[in-house]
Design a protein around this motif. Structure first.
Motif, PDB file in Angstrom:
ATOM      1  N   LEU A  86       0.802  -0.897   0.023  1.00 44.77           N
ATOM      2  CA  LEU A  86       0.249  -0.232  -0.044  1.00 44.77           C
ATOM      3  C   LEU A  86       0.867   1.494  -0.284  1.00 44.77           C
TER       4      LEU A  86
ATOM      5  N   PHE B  58      -1.348   4.922   3.516  1.00 40.30           N
ATOM      6  CA  PHE B  58      -2.613   4.402   4.339  1.00 40.30           C
ATOM      7  C   PHE B  58      -1.876   3.650   5.031  1.00 40.30           C
TER       8      PHE B  58
ATOM      9  N   LYS C 251      -0.048  -4.120  -5.109  1.00 39.67           N
ATOM     10  CA  LYS C 251      -0.142  -2.257  -4.455  1.00 39.67           C
ATOM     11  C   LYS C 251      -1.017  -1.672  -5.738  1.00 39.67           C
ATOM     12  N   ARG C 252      -0.684  -1.445  -6.993  1.00 41.76           N
ATOM     13  CA  ARG C 252      -2.272  -0.851  -7.562  1.00 41.76           C
ATOM     14  C   ARG C 252      -3.703  -1.751  -7.251  1.00 41.76           C
TER      15      ARG C 252
ATOM     16  N   THR D 214      -4.721  -0.717  -3.974  1.00 40.43           N
ATOM     17  CA  THR D 214      -4.744   0.514  -2.847  1.00 40.43           C
ATOM     18  C   THR D 214      -6.431   0.653  -4.162  1.00 40.43           C
TER      19      THR D 214
ATOM     20  N   PHE E  16      -1.740   7.491  -6.865  1.00 39.88           N
ATOM     21  CA  PHE E  16      -3.478   7.589  -6.468  1.00 39.88           C
ATOM     22  C   PHE E  16      -3.330   9.077  -6.142  1.00 39.88           C
TER      23      PHE E  16
END
Length: 630
Positions: free
Chosen positions: A311, A315, A346-347, A350, A389
């Motif tokens: 993350l 976060f 991760k993408r 998230t 993000f």
């Protein structure tokens, strides 16, 4: 150890490892593992793999050894002999398979690996790749390793493998009638802790709690591990109290979490995740997780206790577990190769978490506001620092506003209330909501009936340097925006005298400049004000207000910037100032007080206590004048 040669088709053999074994073992044992206890995780994981393969075979074949036996792993410690046995009822191995599987360290690339370590002096963790040699980590704690195995195939013979971790190993016939593999570790003198039941339970709980087969310890009839991983179960079968119970076990946080997200994703990668938002950003003294990061599992085997790459950093308050079938692991299982797959995970995590928070905000707005009040700063940080993000986070923002200072509005809520003629989103940065509401900058917006977002968090200036648009609407600073007065005259101006004459205005500005000197960049009149006598604004070409605030915050800069003092020519205070003679000390006191009052409203006054003494002087002059009139 007794040698057996009862099998006619298998003779005792002493063989040489197929790689520079001694050197490679030295690297594996001394360089790749930071904690010796991981050897047990590796052996249990190997046993679980053997059981999984056996389980698959049982689906299609019945002509196997011990078809009805329980698929299990058993640990038998013998403290008095300094021996630890790890036994499984899995697929087993023949002598030939032992030679292939246990006699070949890294089927290819061993020489290249050693050469790379020599030439680059690199950390083996960074270059070793997938060699599948976790079994050999047992030499960290054992002087000798013996493996006795019987294949599931009915016609296969049992075999024994033995090595001291040097250049050779032995393979010979063995006495074993039941299916599976027994790994016998003859422990070093300083490794007797791994024959203690308490220590073994601790390691199993930490690393192998969710292995899908029972792990028994000694003669215990109850498995040590849970076997069933909550995150791999269908969400519809899990009760809310089960999620809460698992969270408390994971963190030792006795407050229930604010929110949880259970993810089961098959494509583009297979991943199971259970993420929690705690009740507070501050971890308790008794928390089981004193570091940031998620628990990372591969096929239910714990790989990393605190993984910070799954993350983004904003976060970092999120707790939970992530488990994937697709993770490529390096040789030690202690770190994950830096591959595109990890970035892909991760993408996925998230974006799913952000989407879940947006839905939560719609479905349970009161609960979401609790989250925002406690964790909103992290969302602001994400917008300010994360290019990947940051934009996705914008709908999560909440603000008090000029017309709703006791509520929390999203940008979407704000847009819904905009008058048709309004074409920008306006905000004001201040130290508090109270200070913002008293800001003279907002008077022109009240006249237009435009709402203004009130930004009072220290992270807000940094965030607004990056937040320029939302839904194709420009986001503008209310303090610096050149907003013309509306066509209608304000109530304050309707009840007030006419503005100063051109001559009086020029004379008063000159007198004010003589008092304030180079503390101000300029003095001028403005049509934007109603109730306030003045305001302070930046000069054209100055750095943005957000950047100036951020600079003062980061550098603890107490200097007062040179700003422009704008005065309200309709305000009675300005009119009375104009009537005071040059020699009246009340003129100087009033100008100083107006200027420093504006500094106070802007959050720029270095020492507001200085204003108190001046207030006493002004009161004294007023009371004297009143007394003289009487």
């Amino acid at each position: 150890m007794v040698e057996s040669t009862h099998e006619a088709n298998l003779q005792s053999q002493t063989l040489t490892f197929k790689a520079e074994t001694k050197q490679l073992l030295d690297i594996l044992i001394h360089s790749l593992y930071t904690e010796r206890e991981v050897f047990l995780r590796e052996l249990i994981s190997n046993a679980a793999d053997a059981l999984t393969r056996m389980q698959f075979i049982l689906l299609t074949e019945r002509e196997v050894v011990d078809p009805e036996v329980e698929l299990k792993i058993t640990l038998i410690p013998e403290p008095e002999k300094r021996i630890l046995r790890i036994i499984d009822t899995g697929i087993g191995m023949t002598a030939e398979e032992m030679i292939e599987n246990l006699g070949t360290i890294a089927h290819s690339g061993a020489r290249a690996f050693i050469q790379a370590v020599k030439e680059t002096q690199a950390n083996p963790n960074d270059i070793i790749g997938q060699f599948g040699v976790g079994f050999y980590s047992a030499f960290m704690v054992a002087d000798q390793i013996e493996v006795i195995s019987r294949s599931y195939q009915p016609n296969a013979s049992a075999a024994r493998w033995y090595s001291r971790g040097q250049e050779t190993f032995q393979v010979e016939p063995a006495e074993k009638t039941n299916r599976g593999t027994e790994v016998i570790l003859y422990l070093k003198e300083d490794a007797n802790e791994f024959t203690q039941s308490v220590r073994l339970r601790e390691i199993i709980k930490k690393h192998s709690e969710y292995i899908p087969y029972p792990i028994y310890l000694g003669d215990d009839q109850q498995p040590v591990n849970r076997q069933s991983a909550l995150w791999r179960q269908p969400a519809k079968e899990i009760k809310p109290e089960d999620y809460e119970s698992f969270y408390k076990q994971l963190t030792l946080d006795f407050q229930p979490p604010l929110f949880h997200l259970h993810l089961v994703i098959d494509a583009p990668v297979q991943v199971y995740a259970l993420l929690y938002i705690p009740a507070s950003p501050e971890r308790g003294l008794l928390s089981a997780r004193q570091e940031e990061g998620l628990k990372l599992y591969a096929r239910k085997v714990l790989i990393q206790e605190y993984n910070r790459d799954l993350l983004p950093s904003f976060f970092r308050f999120v707790d939970g577990v992530v488990d994937s079938e697709d993770l490529p692991l390096n040789v030690s299982r202690e770190s994950v190769q830096a591959t595109r797959l990890l970035a892909q995970l991760k993408r996925i995590l998230t974006t799913r978490l952000i989407e879940a928070l947006k839905n939560w905000a719609k479905e349970k707005p009161a609960d979401y506001i609790t989250f925002w009040q406690r964790f909103g700063r992290y969302i602001r940080e994400g917008i300010a620092t994360d290019e990947e993000f940051g934009e996705l986070l914008t709908p999560l923002l909440r603000f008090p506003t000029l017309y709703k200072p006791d509520q929390w509005l999203s940008l979407d809520d704000y847009i819904l209330t905009m008058p048709a003629r309004q074409n920008k989103i306006y905000y004001l940065i201040s130290d508090s909501v109270g200070s913002a509401l008293n800001s003279p900058h907002l008077e022109i917006y009240r006249r237009h009936h435009y709402d203004v977002l009130l930004l009072t968090d220290p992270m807000d200036p940094f965030m607004m340097l990056h937040l320029k648009k939302y839904q194709n609407l420009e986001i503008a600073n209310a303090a610096t925006e050149e907003l013309s007065p509306p066509d209608t005259t304000s109530e304050a101006q309707e009840t007030e005298k006419k503005p100063l004459s051109t001559e009086d205005e020029a004379r008063l500005i000159s007198r004010i400049k003589s008092i304030l000197g180079d503390r101000v960049a300029d003095v001028r009149t403005t049509q934007r004000l109603d109730e306030s006598p003045a305001r302070l604004v930046g000069r054209q070409g100055d750095p943005p207000q957000e950047l100036q605030r951020l600079y003062r915050l980061l550098n603890a800069d107490q200097s007062i910037p040179q700003l422009v003092l704008e005065i309200n020519p309709f305000h009675p205070l300005i009119h009375y100032l104009n009537t005071l003679p040059e020699t009246d000390p009340l003129f100087r006191l009033s100008v100083e007080q107006i200027y420093e009052g504006m500094l106070l409203l802007e959050g720029l006054h270095p020492n507001p206590n200085d204003m108190v003494k001046r207030q006493y002087e002004i009161l004294l002059h007023a009371l004297k004048a009143k007394h003289q009139q009487e």
